[in-house]
Design a protein around this motif. Structure first.
Motif, mmCIF file in Angstrom:
data_model
loop_
_atom_site.group_PDB
_atom_site.id
_atom_site.type_symbol
_atom_site.label_atom_id
_atom_site.label_comp_id
_atom_site.label_asym_id
_atom_site.label_seq_id
_atom_site.Cartn_x
_atom_site.Cartn_y
_atom_site.Cartn_z
ATOM 1 N N HIS A 229 0.810 -1.216 0.000
ATOM 2 C CA HIS A 229 0.000 0.000 0.000
ATOM 3 C C HIS A 229 0.843 1.265 0.000
ATOM 4 C CE1 HIS A 229 -4.206 -1.359 0.318
ATOM 5 N NE2 HIS A 229 -3.645 -2.487 0.770
ATOM 6 N N GLU A 230 2.147 1.128 0.135
ATOM 7 C CA GLU A 230 3.036 2.283 -0.055
ATOM 8 C C GLU A 230 3.371 2.473 -1.532
ATOM 9 O OE1 GLU A 230 2.403 2.372 3.601
ATOM 10 O OE2 GLU A 230 3.807 0.692 3.378
ATOM 11 N N TYR A 231 2.785 1.671 -2.403
ATOM 12 C CA TYR A 231 2.969 1.798 -3.851
ATOM 13 C C TYR A 231 1.611 2.002 -4.517
ATOM 14 C CZ TYR A 231 7.862 0.348 -3.669
ATOM 15 O OH TYR A 231 9.215 0.293 -3.422
ATOM 16 N N ARG A 232 1.475 3.104 -5.261
ATOM 17 C CA ARG A 232 0.255 3.398 -5.997
ATOM 18 C C ARG A 232 0.603 4.249 -7.212
ATOM 19 N NH1 ARG A 232 -1.672 -0.085 -3.603
ATOM 20 N NH2 ARG A 232 -3.641 -0.220 -2.447
ATOM 21 N N ALA A 233 -0.289 4.289 -8.177
ATOM 22 C CA ALA A 233 -0.124 5.184 -9.319
ATOM 23 C C ALA A 233 -0.094 6.625 -8.815
ATOM 24 C CB ALA A 233 -1.264 4.987 -10.307
ATOM 25 N N ALA A 234 0.826 7.407 -9.361
ATOM 26 C CA ALA A 234 0.943 8.811 -8.940
ATOM 27 C C ALA A 234 0.410 9.776 -9.983
ATOM 28 C CB ALA A 234 2.401 9.143 -8.636
ATOM 29 N N THR A 235 0.293 9.346 -11.226
ATOM 30 C CA THR A 235 -0.156 10.214 -12.322
ATOM 31 C C THR A 235 -1.177 9.468 -13.167
ATOM 32 O OG1 THR A 235 1.551 9.448 -13.861
ATOM 33 C CG2 THR A 235 2.129 11.291 -12.400
ATOM 34 N N ALA A 236 -1.839 10.218 -14.051
ATOM 35 C CA ALA A 236 -2.781 9.595 -14.984
ATOM 36 C C ALA A 236 -2.066 8.607 -15.893
ATOM 37 C CB ALA A 236 -3.485 10.673 -15.807
ATOM 38 N N ALA A 237 -0.834 8.943 -16.265
ATOM 39 C CA ALA A 237 -0.050 8.030 -17.103
ATOM 40 C C ALA A 237 0.239 6.732 -16.359
ATOM 41 C CB ALA A 237 1.255 8.700 -17.522
ATOM 42 N N ASP A 238 0.546 6.824 -15.064
ATOM 43 C CA ASP A 238 0.755 5.622 -14.258
ATOM 44 C C ASP A 238 -0.493 4.742 -14.275
ATOM 45 O OD1 ASP A 238 3.275 6.448 -13.576
ATOM 46 O OD2 ASP A 238 2.730 7.150 -11.570
ATOM 47 N N GLU A 239 -1.656 5.385 -14.103
ATOM 48 C CA GLU A 239 -2.898 4.625 -14.086
ATOM 49 C C GLU A 239 -3.144 3.949 -15.423
ATOM 50 O OE1 GLU A 239 -5.939 7.318 -12.885
ATOM 51 O OE2 GLU A 239 -5.338 7.326 -10.769
ATOM 52 N N ALA A 240 -2.883 4.674 -16.510
ATOM 53 C CA ALA A 240 -3.089 4.111 -17.845
ATOM 54 C C ALA A 240 -2.157 2.935 -18.099
ATOM 55 C CB ALA A 240 -2.891 5.188 -18.902
ATOM 56 N N ASN A 241 -0.940 3.040 -17.602
ATOM 57 C CA ASN A 241 0.058 1.983 -17.810
ATOM 58 C C ASN A 241 0.069 0.947 -16.692
ATOM 59 O OD1 ASN A 241 1.012 3.217 -20.188
ATOM 60 N ND2 ASN A 241 2.343 4.582 -18.997
ATOM 61 N N LYS A 242 -0.841 1.115 -15.720
ATOM 62 C CA LYS A 242 -0.945 0.214 -14.574
ATOM 63 C C LYS A 242 0.392 0.097 -13.838
ATOM 64 C CE LYS A 242 -4.779 -2.431 -16.497
ATOM 65 N NZ LYS A 242 -5.311 -3.771 -16.872
ATOM 66 N N GLU A 243 1.022 1.260 -13.638
ATOM 67 C CA GLU A 243 2.285 1.326 -12.921
ATOM 68 C C GLU A 243 2.057 1.930 -11.535
ATOM 69 O OE1 GLU A 243 5.111 3.485 -15.190
ATOM 70 O OE2 GLU A 243 5.238 2.006 -16.808
ATOM 71 N N SER A 244 2.866 1.537 -10.607
ATOM 72 C CA SER A 244 2.777 2.092 -9.258
ATOM 73 C C SER A 244 4.130 2.651 -8.847
ATOM 74 C CB SER A 244 2.319 1.028 -8.264
ATOM 75 O OG SER A 244 3.247 -0.041 -8.212
ATOM 76 N N ARG A 245 4.079 3.661 -7.987
ATOM 77 C CA ARG A 245 5.293 4.313 -7.509
ATOM 78 C C ARG A 245 5.280 4.355 -5.990
ATOM 79 N NH1 ARG A 245 7.609 7.118 -11.889
ATOM 80 N NH2 ARG A 245 6.160 7.357 -13.637
ATOM 81 N N LEU A 246 6.481 4.347 -5.429
ATOM 82 C CA LEU A 246 6.609 4.505 -3.991
ATOM 83 C C LEU A 246 5.970 5.820 -3.558
ATOM 84 C CD1 LEU A 246 7.953 3.440 -1.325
ATOM 85 C CD2 LEU A 246 9.947 4.829 -1.946
ATOM 86 N N SER A 247 5.329 5.798 -2.417
ATOM 87 C CA SER A 247 4.728 7.005 -1.847
ATOM 88 C C SER A 247 5.621 8.223 -2.058
ATOM 89 C CB SER A 247 4.507 6.790 -0.348
ATOM 90 O OG SER A 247 4.245 8.007 0.301
ATOM 91 N N VAL A 248 5.040 9.290 -2.586
ATOM 92 C CA VAL A 248 5.839 10.494 -2.853
ATOM 93 C C VAL A 248 6.375 11.103 -1.566
ATOM 94 C CG1 VAL A 248 4.670 11.055 -5.025
ATOM 95 C CG2 VAL A 248 3.754 11.961 -2.861
ATOM 96 N N GLN A 249 5.752 10.776 -0.441
ATOM 97 C CA GLN A 249 6.211 11.308 0.845
ATOM 98 C C GLN A 249 7.366 10.499 1.451
ATOM 99 O OE1 GLN A 249 3.026 10.569 0.131
ATOM 100 N NE2 GLN A 249 1.679 12.297 0.613
ATOM 101 N N TRP A 250 7.524 9.242 1.043
ATOM 102 C CA TRP A 250 8.394 8.301 1.767
ATOM 103 C C TRP A 250 9.807 8.839 1.973
ATOM 104 C CZ3 TRP A 250 7.176 3.564 3.976
ATOM 105 C CH2 TRP A 250 8.257 2.791 4.408
ATOM 106 N N ARG A 251 10.512 9.126 0.884
ATOM 107 C CA ARG A 251 11.922 9.508 1.010
ATOM 108 C C ARG A 251 12.082 10.912 1.581
ATOM 109 N NH1 ARG A 251 12.560 6.319 -3.971
ATOM 110 N NH2 ARG A 251 13.824 4.490 -3.469
ATOM 111 N N HIS A 252 11.048 11.717 1.512
ATOM 112 C CA HIS A 252 11.126 13.053 2.100
ATOM 113 C C HIS A 252 10.961 13.001 3.616
ATOM 114 C CE1 HIS A 252 10.434 14.173 -2.115
ATOM 115 N NE2 HIS A 252 10.952 15.343 -1.796
ATOM 116 N N GLN A 253 10.084 12.141 4.093
ATOM 117 C CA GLN A 253 9.768 12.168 5.529
ATOM 118 C C GLN A 253 10.561 11.167 6.366
ATOM 119 O OE1 GLN A 253 5.569 11.473 5.283
ATOM 120 N NE2 GLN A 253 5.745 9.258 5.180
ATOM 121 N N PHE A 254 11.267 10.221 5.718
ATOM 122 C CA PHE A 254 12.113 9.275 6.435
ATOM 123 C C PHE A 254 13.557 9.422 5.960
ATOM 124 C CE2 PHE A 254 8.100 6.561 6.209
ATOM 125 C CZ PHE A 254 7.670 6.920 7.478
ATOM 126 N N THR A 255 14.471 9.682 6.879
ATOM 127 C CA THR A 255 15.898 9.740 6.560
ATOM 128 C C THR A 255 16.507 8.410 6.988
ATOM 129 O OG1 THR A 255 15.913 12.136 6.920
ATOM 130 C CG2 THR A 255 18.043 11.002 6.924
#
Length: 461
Positions: A229-255
């Motif tokens: 659940h930390e991986y989901r489509a981030a853009t319309a292109a991701d949804e169209a291509n059925k791709e998922s990306r790591l949470s956009v917050q992950w690397r910013h909020q965890f060092t």
């Protein structure tokens, strides 16, 4: 005669919805209505929020902290001092400039926010010492928090482990994480075994997670691994291509440590803590690449104990789930290097057991409460979403299931003291649910296993 429903189509829709809930959750969703939050509740301001400790280097001499503000705060700072009973300790505080990164997720559905994330890694710290710190911009400050660095020696310590928070985070996970801290206030860190939220990019859910833990995040370092659940489509292109990306917050909020495989930085990593090697794996991506890395990390392991955490279980517990690729790639490495404990999530049930006929054998002269064992595998859940246990349990696996639970929020306290590792699982209302000890002998080999479930409450179904 019985009254006919006024809105038969609506009645049918309600039945279908409840049926879907049964399918997804394993039982009807009986939780009360969710609280409604105004969007402003999640928005950053010039006041530091989401303050969280993590490890990015040697826990004996380094400690990282990350926090969030709005984009007007471009230069942030942290202050640190050796903690003292006198309120004047701050006069000796050292000031450090923070690294600032802008997260512009205005176009990401669910996130729709721009914020600055700031981080500082305190270095040159003294082992085994209590420090106080605060973060801000010189005008707007957080409160003072405290943390203790690790010792250079393998001294006794404890840590917490929790499975999926994911759903009903503010309503129900809050009581769990606070109960865990109350039970083990001297714990040195907390392992989160994935699915911290349900929708990877959701600002509301991440804000719930940080709010539920509150100041605990600023006092007790987090060791997170990503779940599915930390991986989901981030853009319309991701949804169209059925791709998922790591949470956009992950690397910013965890060092987090940058010592994992190149494409999996801050999602697969390792660190040592007072005689224990902790290995975090990303079970969502590149399992084969991680297998080679894991073998290398464990080959060069001088520590007495080894604990590994990732999200998808080696031995699944719910529904029709199974993770044969992980079992094929990673379990032989655990066996080869004598990994002591594997901590997992994903299946929203509780299970504890061990693998293989060798680990089930009872050594001559010992009873079943005091035998030898290889790797112990645990699956646990800490949030409010629950599944039913699969009817055949672990029968199809080369594994022995010893203890299980359904519909139970749990946290785990793990204590390491020399040759003994003591494991205890507690319900959120404080009852002991599961317990065992692992005891190492003078020579390398299987641990002596001491079952301690006799003092626990009855198994929950």
């Amino acid at each position: 005669m019985p009254l006919k429903p006024l809105f038969p189509a609506l009645q049918l829709t309600a039945i279908l919805v409840l049926s879907l809930v049964d399918t997804c959750f394993g039982q009807a969703d009986t939780h009360p209505d969710r609280p409604v939050f105004h969007k402003r509740w999640t928005l950053p301001t010039d006041q530091p929020d989401r303050v969280i400790l993590t490890f990015a280097g040697d826990p004996a001499t380094q400690q990282s902290v990350t926090w969030r503000t709005d984009t007007t705060v471009r230069q942030a700072i942290a202050e640190i001092a050796v903690a003292d009973a006198s309120p004047n300790f701050y006069r000796t505080a050292q000031r450090l400039n923070a690294k600032t990164e802008k997260l512009d997720a205005a176009a990401v559905k669910g996130a729709e926010v721009a914020a600055n994330y700031h981080s500082v890694t305190f270095t040159g710290l003294q082992p085994g010492l209590l420090y106080a710190y605060r973060v801000g911009d010189g005008v707007h400050w957080s409160e003072w928090f405290q943390f203790r660095t690790a010792s250079r020696e393998a001294k006794p310590f404890s840590f917490l482990y929790v499975g999926d928070a994911q759903n009903y985070i503010l309503e129900l996970w809050s009581r769990l994480i606070r109960a865990g801290f109350s039970k083990a206030p001297d714990a040195r860190f907390i392992i989160h075994a994935g699915d911290l939220v349900s929708e990877a990019h959701s600002e509301r859910q991440w804000h719930e997670w940080f709010t539920a833990g509150g100041w605990i995040h600023g006092m007790l370092p987090s060791v997170p691994v990503p779940g599915n659940h930390e991986y989901r489509a981030a853009t319309a292109a991701d949804e169209a291509n059925k791709e998922s990306r790591l949470s956009v917050q992950w690397r910013h909020q965890f060092t987090l440590p940058l010592n994992g495989p190149a494409d999996l930085q801050e999602t697969a990593y390792t660190f040592d803590y007072q005689g224990v090697r902790i290995v975090a794996l990303n079970s969502n991506r590149q399992q084969e690449v991680q297998a080679a890395w894991l073998d290398s990390v464990l080959t060069k392991n001088p520590n007495k104990w080894t604990v590994v955490s990732f999200h998808h279980p080696v031995f699944s517990t719910a529904g029709e789930r199974d993770n044969p690729r992980i079992r094929e790639l990673w379990k032989p490495i655990f066996d080869k290097h004598g990994v002591d404990l594997v901590l997992q999530g994903h299946d929203h049930t509780y299970a504890r057991g061990h693998s293989g006929p060798t680990s089930q054998n009872v050594v001559a002269g010992m009873n079943t409460r005091d035998s030898r064992t290889g790797t112990v595998y645990v699956v646990s859940v800490s949030g409010g979403k629950m599944y039913d246990f699969k009817p055949d349990a672990w029968d199809k696996y080369d594994a022995k299931l010893v203890r299980k639970a359904e519909n139970t929020q749990l946290f785990q306290v793990i204590q390491v003291d020399g040759n003994t590792l003591r494991y205890q699982a507690f319900t959120t209302t404080g009852e002991l649910y599961d317990a065992f000890d692992l005891v190492k002998g003078a020579k390398k080999g299987q641990n002596r296993f001491v079952e301690r479930v006799g003092s626990a409450v009855a198994e929950r179904h």
